[in-house]
Scaffold this motif. Structure first.
Motif, PDB file in Angstrom:
ATOM      1  N   VAL A  80       0.840  -1.208   0.000  1.00 64.00           N
ATOM      2  CA  VAL A  80       0.000   0.000   0.000  1.00 64.00           C
ATOM      3  C   VAL A  80       0.875   1.258   0.000  1.00 64.00           C
ATOM      4  N   ALA A  81       1.982   1.237   0.727  1.00 62.39           N
ATOM      5  CA  ALA A  81       2.897   2.383   0.741  1.00 62.39           C
ATOM      6  C   ALA A  81       3.459   2.633  -0.654  1.00 62.39           C
ATOM      7  N   LEU A  82       3.854   1.567  -1.333  1.00 61.77           N
ATOM      8  CA  LEU A  82       4.394   1.716  -2.689  1.00 61.77           C
ATOM      9  C   LEU A  82       3.328   2.223  -3.643  1.00 61.77           C
ATOM     10  N   GLU A  83       2.135   1.669  -3.567  1.00 56.82           N
ATOM     11  CA  GLU A  83       1.050   2.119  -4.432  1.00 56.82           C
ATOM     12  C   GLU A  83       0.707   3.585  -4.175  1.00 56.82           C
ATOM     13  N   SER A  84       0.751   4.010  -2.929  1.00 59.10           N
ATOM     14  CA  SER A  84       0.480   5.419  -2.591  1.00 59.10           C
ATOM     15  C   SER A  84       1.564   6.336  -3.139  1.00 59.10           C
TER      16      SER A  84
ATOM     17  N   ARG B 221       6.538   4.921 -16.063  1.00 57.41           N
ATOM     18  CA  ARG B 221       7.747   4.964 -16.907  1.00 57.41           C
ATOM     19  C   ARG B 221       8.007   6.352 -17.472  1.00 57.41           C
ATOM     20  N   GLY B 222       6.938   7.117 -17.697  1.00 60.54           N
ATOM     21  CA  GLY B 222       7.092   8.465 -18.218  1.00 60.54           C
ATOM     22  C   GLY B 222       7.240   9.520 -17.131  1.00 60.54           C
ATOM     23  N   CYS B 223       7.053   9.139 -15.883  1.00 59.90           N
ATOM     24  CA  CYS B 223       7.096  10.088 -14.769  1.00 59.90           C
ATOM     25  C   CYS B 223       8.315   9.911 -13.872  1.00 59.90           C
ATOM     26  N   ALA B 224       9.057   8.852 -14.074  1.00 62.41           N
ATOM     27  CA  ALA B 224      10.223   8.577 -13.225  1.00 62.41           C
ATOM     28  C   ALA B 224      11.321   7.983 -14.102  1.00 62.41           C
ATOM     29  N   GLU B 225      12.503   7.887 -13.548  1.00 64.86           N
ATOM     30  CA  GLU B 225      13.595   7.266 -14.289  1.00 64.86           C
ATOM     31  C   GLU B 225      13.237   5.825 -14.604  1.00 64.86           C
ATOM     32  N   ALA B 226      13.735   5.334 -15.719  1.00 67.28           N
ATOM     33  CA  ALA B 226      13.383   3.980 -16.173  1.00 67.28           C
ATOM     34  C   ALA B 226      13.757   2.924 -15.136  1.00 67.28           C
ATOM     35  N   GLY B 227      14.927   3.049 -14.535  1.00 65.89           N
ATOM     36  CA  GLY B 227      15.366   2.073 -13.534  1.00 65.89           C
ATOM     37  C   GLY B 227      14.481   2.074 -12.301  1.00 65.89           C
ATOM     38  N   THR B 228      14.075   3.251 -11.877  1.00 68.34           N
ATOM     39  CA  THR B 228      13.193   3.363 -10.716  1.00 68.34           C
ATOM     40  C   THR B 228      11.826   2.753 -11.015  1.00 68.34           C
ATOM     41  N   ALA B 229      11.297   3.027 -12.205  1.00 68.75           N
ATOM     42  CA  ALA B 229       9.997   2.472 -12.588  1.00 68.75           C
ATOM     43  C   ALA B 229      10.063   0.950 -12.670  1.00 68.75           C
ATOM     44  N   ARG B 230      11.140   0.418 -13.244  1.00 71.45           N
ATOM     45  CA  ARG B 230      11.293  -1.044 -13.330  1.00 71.45           C
ATOM     46  C   ARG B 230      11.411  -1.675 -11.952  1.00 71.45           C
ATOM     47  N   GLN B 231      12.209  -1.046 -11.093  1.00 76.92           N
ATOM     48  CA  GLN B 231      12.398  -1.564  -9.744  1.00 76.92           C
ATOM     49  C   GLN B 231      11.083  -1.520  -8.960  1.00 76.92           C
ATOM     50  N   ALA B 232      10.328  -0.441  -9.110  1.00 75.15           N
ATOM     51  CA  ALA B 232       9.041  -0.315  -8.417  1.00 75.15           C
ATOM     52  C   ALA B 232       8.080  -1.404  -8.885  1.00 75.15           C
ATOM     53  N   LYS B 233       8.008  -1.643 -10.182  1.00 77.16           N
ATOM     54  CA  LYS B 233       7.118  -2.679 -10.718  1.00 77.16           C
ATOM     55  C   LYS B 233       7.544  -4.059 -10.237  1.00 77.16           C
ATOM     56  N   ALA B 234       8.838  -4.310 -10.198  1.00 79.45           N
ATOM     57  CA  ALA B 234       9.344  -5.622  -9.781  1.00 79.45           C
ATOM     58  C   ALA B 234       9.023  -5.893  -8.309  1.00 79.45           C
ATOM     59  N   VAL B 235       9.288  -4.936  -7.442  1.00 79.34           N
ATOM     60  CA  VAL B 235       9.015  -5.158  -6.015  1.00 79.34           C
ATOM     61  C   VAL B 235       7.511  -5.210  -5.761  1.00 79.34           C
TER      62      VAL B 235
ATOM     63  N   SER C  91       5.296  -6.495  -7.793  1.00 80.92           N
ATOM     64  CA  SER C  91       4.909  -7.849  -8.195  1.00 80.92           C
ATOM     65  C   SER C  91       5.256  -8.865  -7.109  1.00 80.92           C
ATOM     66  N   GLN C  92       6.429  -8.722  -6.515  1.00 78.64           N
ATOM     67  CA  GLN C  92       6.828  -9.624  -5.436  1.00 78.64           C
ATOM     68  C   GLN C  92       5.926  -9.451  -4.215  1.00 78.64           C
ATOM     69  N   LEU C  93       5.605  -8.213  -3.900  1.00 78.75           N
ATOM     70  CA  LEU C  93       4.710  -7.952  -2.758  1.00 78.75           C
ATOM     71  C   LEU C  93       3.321  -8.536  -2.999  1.00 78.75           C
ATOM     72  N   CYS C  94       2.837  -8.446  -4.230  1.00 81.77           N
ATOM     73  CA  CYS C  94       1.532  -9.022  -4.542  1.00 81.77           C
ATOM     74  C   CYS C  94       1.533 -10.524  -4.288  1.00 81.77           C
ATOM     75  N   LEU C  95       2.588 -11.191  -4.710  1.00 81.71           N
ATOM     76  CA  LEU C  95       2.688 -12.631  -4.458  1.00 81.71           C
ATOM     77  C   LEU C  95       2.768 -12.915  -2.963  1.00 81.71           C
TER      78      LEU C  95
END
Length: 135
Positions: free
Chosen positions: A51-55, A83-97, A99-103
């Motif tokens: 929830v913190a990450l989504e917020s 991806r258009g609002c943050a650096e590409a690496g940050t956006a990828r890292q956010a999506k990856a973590v 996904s892990q949190l969802c699991l």
């Protein structure tokens, strides 16, 4: 970083440090109950982190004036827009973590759930991502 995100990160940290043991030793302790309590704390911490990450992502999208349909739609759409609002690496890292949190948040009868070490690593990663998105 807004106050709600800070409180969610703090709550996750408290869930990870709380042993769940009473102040005075109980006359009978059940190891299985202790293991179940630890698993529940880890899953609860994972929920707070997600929830913190989504917020944080929602705040970033709001700052970049993303359309309402993106901000209030699915998280997958929000992470694509990120991806258009943050650096590409940050956006990828956010999506990856995320996904892990969802699991880690979903309960399956055939899985033990996230370990304390996993959730601690996610806590560190989410805190770093939230700080990057708050810039």
């Amino acid at each position: 970083m807004n106050q709600t995100i800070r409180q969610l990160l703090d709550t996750a940290g408290l869930l990870l440090t709380d042993t769940g043991e009473p102040a005075k030793p109980a006359a009978t302790t059940v190891p299985a109950a202790s293991a179940a309590a630890a698993a529940s704390r880890c899953r609860g911490a994972a929920f707070a982190l997600r929830v913190a990450l989504e917020s944080a992502v929602a705040d970033r999208l709001t700052a970049y004036r993303a359309p309402r349909a993106i901000r209030e739609g699915t998280q997958r759409a929000a992470f694509l827009w990120l991806r258009g609002c943050a650096e590409a690496g940050t956006a990828r890292q956010a999506k990856a973590v995320w996904s892990q949190l969802c699991l880690g948040c979903h309960y399956h009868q055939y899985e033990i759930g996230p370990t304390e070490d996993q959730v601690r690593a996610w806590h560190t990663e989410v805190a770093a991502i939230v700080a990057l998105l708050a810039r």
